[in-house]
Design a protein around this motif. Structure first.
Motif, PDB file in Angstrom:
ATOM      1  N   ARG A  80       7.759  10.081  50.559  1.00 41.85           N
ATOM      2  CA  ARG A  80       9.207  10.177  50.437  1.00 41.85           C
ATOM      3  C   ARG A  80       9.536  11.246  49.402  1.00 41.85           C
ATOM      4  N   SER A 234      13.833  13.616  56.257  1.00 39.67           N
ATOM      5  CA  SER A 234      12.727  13.028  55.489  1.00 39.67           C
ATOM      6  C   SER A 234      13.054  12.912  54.010  1.00 39.67           C
ATOM      7  N   GLN A 236      15.539  11.517  50.660  1.00 40.05           N
ATOM      8  CA  GLN A 236      16.431  10.466  50.184  1.00 40.05           C
ATOM      9  C   GLN A 236      17.408  11.096  49.196  1.00 40.05           C
TER      10      GLN A 236
END
Length: 480
Positions: A80, A234, A236
């Motif tokens: 992440r 992909s 955050q």
């Protein structure tokens, strides 16, 4: 035990200018081997035995998110990427990482690593991680103290206190700012002072609880930013306004110094320093890079098209042009397509003053390289003059530029390799090698690479204004 690797990739590396730029910082550059510093940071976890590893978690600036994603893809790492809309130092960055780690329903041990450090003894580093993870699982906040091998004045120090276990870990007596030469020599002789590495191992909940005691304002701002965020491909994202309101502070100032000795805050976990000898360097300046790179018999380091004659203890790096040094000692000479640095190794810390001057003057050389990376590939500003500029453009297979138009410039495109799919107004057509097209002012257009090879083009722009802000995006697969 679940270990969550956390890579903090927000630094700008101003003392390694002109290779490191604000929008392409040092952690994205290659200095040792074929990997960038960011890639090497993740690779040193490979083969770590006895611990269950979660997917990587990288916290980085929004500006270079696509380059970070591409570098992870190239080494086959899954994970992440949490985006910081603005820089707020390491304490808020770690707080976002801890919130991200807990969002999966776990309370893992965070292995927190700056993206821009070098470790040459990976086995020693991994052994230290295994030891630190056991201490962190029991609720300690662990930092690695680098065993000094010289009286270094460019690092902060940690004074170690009493033994915590039989394996060498010590309590933290105090943190010390960068010392003068005489003080650094005394620290080296006394033997209980270690370089402050900026590496930490701790449970996510332990960090958040410590921050709640020490800096609740940072915790509240980060929690609001996280709650207002959302996934974007992909990446955050966090709420930009809430994060911009977060105070800026480092991990050391916000929490770690309050674990030390008589400064300890009631209810805080134990702070532990674990001595580490693993060929560590933070590569903070050119002299530090010279220290760790292989040298010839005269103490020289030469990279790229470099010729040295009668030189000693010199670092010379060329990005393309021939760089010749004659009879010099203790210099740093670095060539890039748009800037050249010549510095005395004893004054490389002062390179950041040059970068500050470039910022004040609004000079592009402080921000970007001539070659600028984009999610679809890159462009290189080859030449420019009054009312024109020339760029080389590379589009990766499957890459797509935004559907756009310009108010002030026209463009001529010449394909030199590969195949281009061109949208020009209502037309859509293919161009192959040695074919070209003309995009008039105000006409909507898009460039795509439908092939399996890189598309390489020459673009000639002409008009009254040629800035990158004269782009009206009408559609963009990358969400810009």
């Amino acid at each position: 035990m679940l270990i969550q690797p956390v890579v903090l990739s927000g630094g700008s590396g101003t003392r390694l200018w002109p290779l490191s730029r604000e929008k392409y910082p040092k952690q994205l550059l290659t200095f040792l081997g074929e990997d960038s510093l960011l890639q090497a940071t993740l690779r040193r976890l490979e083969g770590l035995s006895g611990l269950r590893m979660a997917p990587d978690l990288v916290v980085c600036n929004d500006e270079y998110r696509f380059v970070v994603a591409e570098q992870l893809r190239l080494i086959g790492r899954q994970g992440r990427i949490v985006l910081e809309p603005v820089g707020r130092n390491t304490a808020p960055a770690l707080t976002l990482a801890a919130l991200a780690a807990q969002s999966q329903g776990d309370d893992p041990v965070l292995l927190v690593m700056p993206a821009d450090h070098v470790v040459t003894d990976v086995a020693a580093f991994q052994a230290g991680v295994q030891h630190a993870a056991r201490l962190a699982q029991d609720g300690c906040i662990v930092t690695f103290g680098i065993t000094p091998d010289r009286p270094e004045t460019g690092y902060g120090y940690i004074q170690a206190g009493a033994a915590v276990d039989a394996e060498g870990s010590r309590s933290i007596a105090r943190f010390v700012e960068k010392p003068d030469r005489a003080t650094a020599e005394r620290y080296l002789q006394e033997g209980n002072y270690f370089w402050n590495s900026g590496l930490f191992v701790l449970r996510a909940s332990v960090w958040l609880n410590a921050l709640r005691l020490c800096r609740p304002d940072i915790l509240q701002a980060c929690e609001a930013a996280w709650a207002g965020g959302a996934a974007d491909m992909s990446f955050q994202r966090v709420d930009a306004e809430a994060f911009a309101a977060c105070p800026s502070d480092s991990i050391d100032y916000a929490v770690m110094e309050r674990l030390a000795g008589g400064q300890a805050v009631a209810g805080m976990p134990q702070g532990v320093v674990l001595p580490l000898s693993a060929g560590w360097s933070d590569v903070g300046a050119w002299d530090a890079l010279w220290q760790i790179l292989p040298k010839d018999e005269d103490g020289n380091v030469a990279r790229g098209r470099v010729m040295l004659q009668g030189c000693t203890d010199t670092l010379a790096m060329s990005s393309g042009r021939l760089l010749a040094c004659v009879g010099v000692k203790g210099l740093v000479v670095v060539e890039t397509p748009d800037a050249v640095l010549v510095a005395d190794q004893r004054h490389t810390q002062d390179v950041k003053q040059i970068v500050e001057r470039l910022r004040r003057e609004g000079s592009a050389e402080g921000l970007l390289h001539r070659k600028v990376y984009r999610p679809w590939g890159w462009y290189d500003g080859v030449d420019a003059g009054e009312r024109f500029q020339v760029k080389r453009i590379m589009v990766k297979p499957g890459g797509t530029l935004s559907l756009q138009m310009h108010h002030h410039r026209a463009e001529h495109w010449i394909v030199v390799r590969g195949t281009a799919r061109v949208t020009k107004g209502e037309e859509v057509f293919l161009l192959t090698e040695n074919q070209s097209t003309y995009i008039p002012v105000g006409v909507t257009h898009r460039l795509e690479n439908p092939g399996r090879l890189d598309l390489e083009m020459v673009e000639v722009q002409s008009g009254s204004y040629l800035g990158e802000d004269d782009i009206v995006r009408l559609g963009d697969v990358y969400g810009r």
